[in-house]
Design a protein around this motif. Structure first.
Motif, PDB file in Angstrom:
ATOM      1  N   GLY A 226       0.719  -1.186   0.014  1.00  0.00           N
ATOM      2  CA  GLY A 226      -0.075  -0.010  -0.016  1.00  0.00           C
ATOM      3  C   GLY A 226       0.685   1.059  -0.110  1.00  0.00           C
ATOM      4  N   LEU A 227       1.961   1.132  -0.673  1.00  0.00           N
ATOM      5  CA  LEU A 227       2.867   2.255  -0.660  1.00  0.00           C
ATOM      6  C   LEU A 227       2.787   2.958  -2.028  1.00  0.00           C
ATOM      7  CD1 LEU A 227       6.117   0.678   0.726  1.00  0.00           C
ATOM      8  CD2 LEU A 227       4.577   2.143   1.937  1.00  0.00           C
ATOM      9  N   PRO A 228       3.251   4.345  -2.258  1.00  0.00           N
ATOM     10  CA  PRO A 228       3.245   4.909  -3.507  1.00  0.00           C
ATOM     11  C   PRO A 228       4.037   4.373  -4.655  1.00  0.00           C
ATOM     12  CG  PRO A 228       4.374   6.329  -1.727  1.00  0.00           C
ATOM     13  CD  PRO A 228       3.681   5.197  -0.911  1.00  0.00           C
ATOM     14  N   ALA A 229       3.764   4.727  -5.842  1.00  0.00           N
ATOM     15  CA  ALA A 229       4.645   4.068  -6.882  1.00  0.00           C
ATOM     16  C   ALA A 229       6.261   4.380  -6.676  1.00  0.00           C
ATOM     17  CB  ALA A 229       3.794   4.377  -8.097  1.00  0.00           C
ATOM     18  N   PRO A 230       6.677   5.610  -6.484  1.00  0.00           N
ATOM     19  CA  PRO A 230       7.962   5.701  -6.426  1.00  0.00           C
ATOM     20  C   PRO A 230       8.590   4.745  -5.268  1.00  0.00           C
ATOM     21  CG  PRO A 230       6.896   7.779  -6.477  1.00  0.00           C
ATOM     22  CD  PRO A 230       5.888   6.736  -6.323  1.00  0.00           C
ATOM     23  N   MET A 231       7.876   4.823  -4.171  1.00  0.00           N
ATOM     24  CA  MET A 231       8.620   4.050  -3.033  1.00  0.00           C
ATOM     25  C   MET A 231       8.666   2.714  -3.503  1.00  0.00           C
ATOM     26  SD  MET A 231      10.154   4.137  -0.340  1.00  0.00           S
ATOM     27  CE  MET A 231       9.667   5.573   0.541  1.00  0.00           C
TER      28      MET A 231
END
Length: 222
Positions: free
Chosen positions: A206-211
């Protein structure tokens, strides 16, 4: 007054020829049974038809009807002159000649009526070559020469090039988050036998795409 009258040889010749032709036509008409004033009317009708056809030819030389009636009147005049020259017995005129003489008034009336009442075609005037209108002179001006009074067009200004995009630095992945992600990927590999996809890892964490991209790059996930 008598001295002012000059005799023309051509005029005298025309009067003599006309009188002889007139007399021959009269004699032929009288021999064919046309007596009295009728015999004198035949030469008049022949000559008048000849004159009417000739006047028509002077105004319309290409009129075929005028040529036709001119030939008919000329044949009647010449035929009467030749017939009274001793080649025809005027005491015993043949029946066909009597028929021609009797039918001549109707033929002469028809020819004279057609010559008088048929409209003539107007002659097309021929224009001389010298009177042809000269071609109008066209004055031409060059438009490619620059006008000295007008200022020279300035060169278009070039828009400055946009600055190159600054690369976004990869986010720093904490070590604990990286260890947690590695455990999830190893468990997926152990249960399925294939590496864990990056989108599946992103849905799991459930993390953002860059991470997630940074974690997948370090873990070498697809």
């Amino acid at each position: 007054m008598l001295r002012s009258i000059r005799l023309d040889a051509v005029l005298v010749q025309a009067v003599i020829a006309g009188a002889l032709s007139f007399a021959h036509l009269h004699d032929l008409a009288a021999a064919a049974g046309q007596t009295g004033w009728k015999a004198w009317a035949y030469p008049v009708s022949v000559d008048l038809l000849l004159v009417a056809a000739w006047r028509r030819l002077r105004t319309a030389r290409r009129d075929r009807s005028a040529w036709t009636w001119f030939v008919i009147a000329l044949a009647a005049s010449l035929g009467a002159n030749v017939a009274t020259a001793g080649l025809l017995d005027l005491d015993q005129v043949p029946a066909w000649l009597r028929i021609l003489v009797a039918g001549w008034p109707a033929l002469a009336f028809l020819g004279g009526t057609l010559l008088v009442h048929t409209p003539a075609e107007p002659a097309t005037p021929v224009q001389p070559v010298d009177d042809e209108p000269a071609a109008p002179e066209v004055e031409m001006h060059r438009t490619d020469d620059p006008d000295p009074a007008s200022p020279a067009p300035s060169a278009p200004e070039l828009a400055p090039a946009p600055p190159p995009p600054v690369p976004t630095p990869a986010p720093v992945v904490p070590a604990a988050l990286l260890d947690h992600a590695r455990k999830i990927a190893d468990a997926h590999r152990a249960s399925t036998g294939t590496p864990m996809p990056a989108d599946a890892l992103s849905a799991r964490l459930g993390l953002p795409a860059p991470m997630v991209d940074a974690i997948a790059a370090q873990l070498q996930l697809t």
